[in-house]
Design a protein around this motif. Sequence first.
Motif, PDB file in Angstrom:
ATOM      1  N   LYS A  79     -26.003  -8.345  37.767  1.00 58.67           N
ATOM      2  CA  LYS A  79     -26.921  -9.287  38.416  1.00 58.67           C
ATOM      3  C   LYS A  79     -27.661  -8.561  39.525  1.00 58.67           C
ATOM      4  O   LYS A  79     -27.191  -7.547  40.045  1.00 58.67           O
ATOM      5  CB  LYS A  79     -26.158 -10.474  39.016  1.00 58.67           C
ATOM      6  CG  LYS A  79     -25.564 -11.396  37.988  1.00 58.67           C
ATOM      7  CD  LYS A  79     -24.981 -12.625  38.650  1.00 58.67           C
ATOM      8  CE  LYS A  79     -24.444 -13.595  37.608  1.00 58.67           C
ATOM      9  NZ  LYS A  79     -23.979 -14.833  38.223  1.00 58.67           N
ATOM     10  N   TYR A  80     -28.804  -9.107  39.893  1.00 59.68           N
ATOM     11  CA  TYR A  80     -29.546  -8.575  41.034  1.00 59.68           C
ATOM     12  C   TYR A  80     -28.774  -8.954  42.283  1.00 59.68           C
ATOM     13  O   TYR A  80     -28.269 -10.071  42.398  1.00 59.68           O
ATOM     14  CB  TYR A  80     -30.978  -9.117  41.056  1.00 59.68           C
ATOM     15  CG  TYR A  80     -31.774  -8.580  39.888  1.00 59.68           C
ATOM     16  CD1 TYR A  80     -32.389  -7.337  39.971  1.00 59.68           C
ATOM     17  CD2 TYR A  80     -31.876  -9.296  38.704  1.00 59.68           C
ATOM     18  CE1 TYR A  80     -33.090  -6.817  38.890  1.00 59.68           C
ATOM     19  CE2 TYR A  80     -32.574  -8.791  37.622  1.00 59.68           C
ATOM     20  CZ  TYR A  80     -33.176  -7.547  37.726  1.00 59.68           C
ATOM     21  OH  TYR A  80     -33.848  -7.039  36.652  1.00 59.68           O
ATOM     22  N   ASP A  81     -28.664  -8.023  43.208  1.00 64.11           N
ATOM     23  CA  ASP A  81     -27.781  -8.186  44.351  1.00 64.11           C
ATOM     24  C   ASP A  81     -28.486  -7.697  45.609  1.00 64.11           C
ATOM     25  O   ASP A  81     -29.014  -6.583  45.629  1.00 64.11           O
ATOM     26  CB  ASP A  81     -26.521  -7.361  44.089  1.00 64.11           C
ATOM     27  CG  ASP A  81     -25.487  -7.513  45.176  1.00 64.11           C
ATOM     28  OD1 ASP A  81     -24.665  -8.442  45.062  1.00 64.11           O
ATOM     29  OD2 ASP A  81     -25.491  -6.707  46.119  1.00 64.11           O
ATOM     30  N   THR A 114     -29.385 -14.120  39.075  1.00 62.40           N
ATOM     31  CA  THR A 114     -29.640 -13.821  37.668  1.00 62.40           C
ATOM     32  C   THR A 114     -31.083 -13.318  37.548  1.00 62.40           C
ATOM     33  O   THR A 114     -31.868 -13.422  38.502  1.00 62.40           O
ATOM     34  CB  THR A 114     -29.490 -15.079  36.801  1.00 62.40           C
ATOM     35  OG1 THR A 114     -30.491 -16.035  37.202  1.00 62.40           O
ATOM     36  CG2 THR A 114     -28.098 -15.691  36.920  1.00 62.40           C
ATOM     37  N   LYS A 115     -31.434 -12.800  36.386  1.00 65.22           N
ATOM     38  CA  LYS A 115     -32.811 -12.338  36.185  1.00 65.22           C
ATOM     39  C   LYS A 115     -33.794 -13.484  36.404  1.00 65.22           C
ATOM     40  O   LYS A 115     -34.825 -13.309  37.052  1.00 65.22           O
ATOM     41  CB  LYS A 115     -32.988 -11.746  34.781  1.00 65.22           C
ATOM     42  CG  LYS A 115     -34.360 -11.173  34.564  1.00 65.22           C
ATOM     43  CD  LYS A 115     -34.502 -10.483  33.236  1.00 65.22           C
ATOM     44  CE  LYS A 115     -35.907  -9.926  33.139  1.00 65.22           C
ATOM     45  NZ  LYS A 115     -36.134  -9.245  31.884  1.00 65.22           N
ATOM     46  N   THR A 117     -26.179 -12.786  45.011  1.00 61.93           N
ATOM     47  CA  THR A 117     -26.460 -12.282  43.669  1.00 61.93           C
ATOM     48  C   THR A 117     -27.374 -13.267  42.956  1.00 61.93           C
ATOM     49  O   THR A 117     -27.296 -14.482  43.171  1.00 61.93           O
ATOM     50  CB  THR A 117     -25.170 -12.084  42.847  1.00 61.93           C
ATOM     51  OG1 THR A 117     -24.489 -13.328  42.744  1.00 61.93           O
ATOM     52  CG2 THR A 117     -24.265 -11.045  43.473  1.00 61.93           C
ATOM     53  N   SER A 137     -22.814  -4.777  38.601  1.00 58.50           N
ATOM     54  CA  SER A 137     -21.828  -5.451  37.753  1.00 58.50           C
ATOM     55  C   SER A 137     -20.589  -5.692  38.613  1.00 58.50           C
ATOM     56  O   SER A 137     -20.004  -4.745  39.144  1.00 58.50           O
ATOM     57  CB  SER A 137     -21.476  -4.575  36.556  1.00 58.50           C
ATOM     58  OG  SER A 137     -20.393  -5.138  35.845  1.00 58.50           O
ATOM     59  N   GLU A 153     -21.548  -9.200  33.448  1.00 58.11           N
ATOM     60  CA  GLU A 153     -22.962  -8.867  33.237  1.00 58.11           C
ATOM     61  C   GLU A 153     -23.605  -8.543  34.591  1.00 58.11           C
ATOM     62  O   GLU A 153     -23.393  -9.273  35.557  1.00 58.11           O
ATOM     63  CB  GLU A 153     -23.664 -10.071  32.601  1.00 58.11           C
ATOM     64  CG  GLU A 153     -25.081  -9.832  32.175  1.00 58.11           C
ATOM     65  CD  GLU A 153     -25.195  -8.947  30.945  1.00 58.11           C
ATOM     66  OE1 GLU A 153     -26.254  -8.328  30.791  1.00 58.11           O
ATOM     67  OE2 GLU A 153     -24.234  -8.880  30.161  1.00 58.11           O
TER      68      GLU A 153
END
Length: 72
Positions: free
Chosen positions: A37-39, A57-58, A55, A30, A35
Motif C-alpha cells: 500500500k502507499y504509505d 490503497t491505490k 496507508t 508491504s 499487498e
Amino acid sequence: MAALDYEIIETIGVISESPKGWKKELNLVSWNGREPKYDIRDWAPDHEKMGKGITLTKEEAENLKKVLENLD
C-alpha cells in the motif's frame, strides 16, 4: 507487542526532512506480507525506526491526488 514485518517495495519520494535526519516519505510498503500500500510516515535515516503514519490503497491515493490538485 508483536513485531511488525515490513518491506519497502518502492521509495517514491521524500516530503520533508527534520534536522535530526528523519524523513517524511511516500513509499510503497508491504506490511506483514500483505499487498503493498502507499504509505506516508516519518522514517529514521536507516529505516529501522518509524513514526506513526497512514496507508492508502491505490484508489485512495488516486483520490488524494485529485483532492490535492484542487488546493489553491
